[in-house]
Design an enzyme around this catalytic site. Structure first.
Site, PDB file in Angstrom:
ATOM      1  N   CYS A 265      -4.367  -8.358  -2.330  1.00 24.16           N
ATOM      2  CA  CYS A 265      -3.090  -8.439  -3.040  1.00 24.16           C
ATOM      3  C   CYS A 265      -2.016  -7.672  -2.273  1.00 24.16           C
ATOM      4  O   CYS A 265      -2.215  -6.508  -1.898  1.00 24.16           O
ATOM      5  CB  CYS A 265      -3.248  -7.864  -4.442  1.00 24.16           C
ATOM      6  SG  CYS A 265      -1.710  -7.843  -5.392  1.00 24.16           S
TER       7      CYS A 265
ATOM      8  N   CYS B 196      -0.892  -4.495  -4.682  1.00 23.41           N
ATOM      9  CA  CYS B 196      -1.744  -3.339  -5.008  1.00 23.41           C
ATOM     10  C   CYS B 196      -2.923  -3.168  -4.061  1.00 23.41           C
ATOM     11  O   CYS B 196      -3.623  -2.155  -4.122  1.00 23.41           O
ATOM     12  CB  CYS B 196      -2.239  -3.428  -6.444  1.00 23.41           C
ATOM     13  SG  CYS B 196      -3.482  -4.721  -6.715  1.00 23.41           S
TER      14      CYS B 196
ATOM     15  N   CYS C 299      -4.884 -11.635  -8.939  1.00 25.35           N
ATOM     16  CA  CYS C 299      -5.286 -10.239  -8.786  1.00 25.35           C
ATOM     17  C   CYS C 299      -5.616  -9.687 -10.164  1.00 25.35           C
ATOM     18  O   CYS C 299      -4.734  -9.616 -11.033  1.00 25.35           O
ATOM     19  CB  CYS C 299      -4.181  -9.409  -8.137  1.00 25.35           C
ATOM     20  SG  CYS C 299      -4.585  -7.640  -8.023  1.00 25.35           S
TER      21      CYS C 299
ATOM     22  N   CYS D 223      -3.500  -5.989 -10.835  1.00 24.44           N
ATOM     23  CA  CYS D 223      -2.069  -5.873 -11.184  1.00 24.44           C
ATOM     24  C   CYS D 223      -1.499  -7.125 -11.847  1.00 24.44           C
ATOM     25  O   CYS D 223      -0.346  -7.123 -12.291  1.00 24.44           O
ATOM     26  CB  CYS D 223      -1.254  -5.508  -9.953  1.00 24.44           C
ATOM     27  SG  CYS D 223      -1.062  -6.848  -8.741  1.00 24.44           S
TER      28      CYS D 223
ATOM     29  N   ASP E 288      -3.329 -12.014  23.554  1.00 26.28           N
ATOM     30  CA  ASP E 288      -4.545 -11.636  22.848  1.00 26.28           C
ATOM     31  C   ASP E 288      -5.191 -12.879  22.240  1.00 26.28           C
ATOM     32  O   ASP E 288      -4.635 -13.500  21.335  1.00 26.28           O
ATOM     33  CB  ASP E 288      -4.202 -10.624  21.752  1.00 26.28           C
ATOM     34  CG  ASP E 288      -5.414 -10.085  21.027  1.00 26.28           C
ATOM     35  OD1 ASP E 288      -6.507 -10.664  21.159  1.00 26.28           O
ATOM     36  OD2 ASP E 288      -5.271  -9.069  20.317  1.00 26.28           O
TER      37      ASP E 288
END
Length: 440
Positions: free
Chosen positions: A208, A211, A230, A233, A356
């Site tokens: 999330c 949170c 979630c 929250c 990368d």
């Protein structure tokens, strides 16, 4: 006078560049801004109706060009950077191309693909009325870093625009969070049912954004996309304004949105999000379903987007994939093809690709073992890295061919019905030219 001079010198540079086979997409814009730093603001204010911008890791070129086609089909003139030059100079070039000799712009709309990191710079010069965000995945780690950094750039860019309306992917928790983070008026699109994900992916956005708790999914499409919530929250998939249901991928892509049916002869579940985004924003600006449906029905793959070639009686399919999410969805599309196949995978690590390439370990190459794959060829600058990756995926029938043309010719000679060529960005244009020459 500065506008007149900047526009016409840029037009000359575009013309000269194209004589030599260049796209003329960025350099003319650079010189135009040197001659007249305020040129983009000056020209963008001449757009009669709306400015629409498209951002997102994957799908923004397809989405942007679809929006452009739909608006054009409705009888409008549009400024569009359709070749994909999505940084500030390329956007200036797109505007310059639509001006007349006197430097005056006549356009109803502007439809612009914008690089996520460049949005802040672009919005210093123009303010969009609508902003579409397709998705946010890890991409070019040495440039963007993690997704949270990209999210912060977009949030800053959005906050620079007082009246922008957001068109957001409801199934992407990272994208949909921007509605709360910016408190802008938002419209959501998404897929409202389980369409059977078969890949084992790294769910990079599973936490999330508010949170940090693990997100739970009622159903899951790919990467972090799905019906999420979630439990800590309460952040969850928002109510969706343009939701695809009755999805069928057996022959192209069929789906229904708000009781309107679409049947698109195009491969790849991930493309349904591009179609939904284009339908959403063009509906909001007043274009009716019949025009949108006609464009989608006649839509054909763009350069390197499941683009098909016929060579020596065999089908060769070229597709751009530049990050784990893109490669996994390309693999998912290949899995739906039951024909006997050879696959070429080519990866470069030039600056435009990102140096990368550790992301190849997040691609579910193991899924290819469950398909009718005859042989896999590795190519590109990092062909040796791909060989190592396939060794750890327990593939035995892998051949190294650092020259992409040799790989294509070998793959065509092998026992197969179709050859898939999956490449990243700087491999795309040269590979397409090779395929065109072989097809001729």
């Amino acid at each position: 006078m500065r506008n007149f001079l900047a526009v016409n010198i840029a037009k000359i540079l575009i013309f000269i560049g194209r004589l030599f086979g260049k796209k003329g997409s960025s350099a003319p814009g650079i010189y135009a801004m040197k001659l007249f730093p305020g040129i983009l603001k000056h020209l963008s204010l001449q757009v009669k109706k709306d400015i629409i911008v498209v951002c997102g890791t994957n799908g923004k070129t397809t989405t942007n060009n679809l929006i452009n086609l739909i608006i054009n089909s409705a009888g409008n003139t549009v400024v569009c950077n359709s070749v994909g030059a999505n940084m500030l100079p390329g956007i200036v070039t797109a505007f310059v191309e639509k001006t007349n000799f006197w430097g005056k712009l006549t356009a109803d709309y502007a439809c612009l693909e914008i690089d996520e990191m460049s949005a802040v710079k672009v919005f210093e010069h123009l303010k969009p009325n609508y902003m579409v965000i397709t998705n946010l995945f890890r991409d070019q780690l040495d440039r963007y870093g993690e997704v949270e950094i990209t999210l912060s750039y977009l949030q800053k860019a959005i906050n620079m625009c007082s009246d922008v309306k957001l068109i957001l992917n409801a199934d992407d928790p990272i994208v949909s969070s921007l509605s709360k983070k910016t408190e802008k008026t938002s419209v959501f699109f998404g897929v409202g049912e389980n369409v059977c994900n078969k890949l084992k992916e790294t769910n990079e956005g599973r936490f999330c954004v508010f949170c940090g708790n693990d997100l739970k999914y009622e159903y899951y499409h790919y990467s972090q996309l799905g019906n999420f919530k979630c439990e800590n929250c309460g952040f969850e998939r928002p109510s969706v304004d343009f939701e695809a249901v009755e999805v069928n991928l057996d022959n192209g892509i069929k789906f229904s949105v708000n009781n309107f049916d679409f049947d698109v002869k195009y491969r790849g579940f991930y493309n349904i999000y591009n179609f939904l985004a284009a339908y959403s924003v063009t509906t909001l600006i007043g274009i009716n379903y019949n025009i949108v449906n006609n464009v989608l029905n006649n839509y054909r793959p763009q350069m390197g987007r499941m683009e098909e070639f016929n060579i020596t009686g065999k089908t060769v399919v070229l597709n751009l994939a530049k990050n784990p999410a893109g490669f996994n969805q390309a693999i998912s599309t290949v899995m739906c093809d039951k024909r006997k196949k050879n696959i070429i995978i080519a990866v470069n690590d030039k600056p435009s690709d990102g140096r990368d390439i550790s992301w190849i370990w997040d691609v579910d190459f193991e899924s290819l073992k469950n398909m009718t794959v005859n042989k896999i060829y590795t190519s590109g600058i990092r062909h040796n890295d791909l060989e190592v990756r396939f060794k750890y995926a327990d593939f035995l029938n892998v051949e190294d061919a650092d020259d992409i043309k040799k790989a294509i010719l070998k793959a065509l000679q092998e026992d197969c019905e179709v050859v898939y060529v999956l490449v990243n960005y700087t491999m795309l244009f040269s590979t397409q030219n090779i395929l065109k020459n072989l097809e001729a």
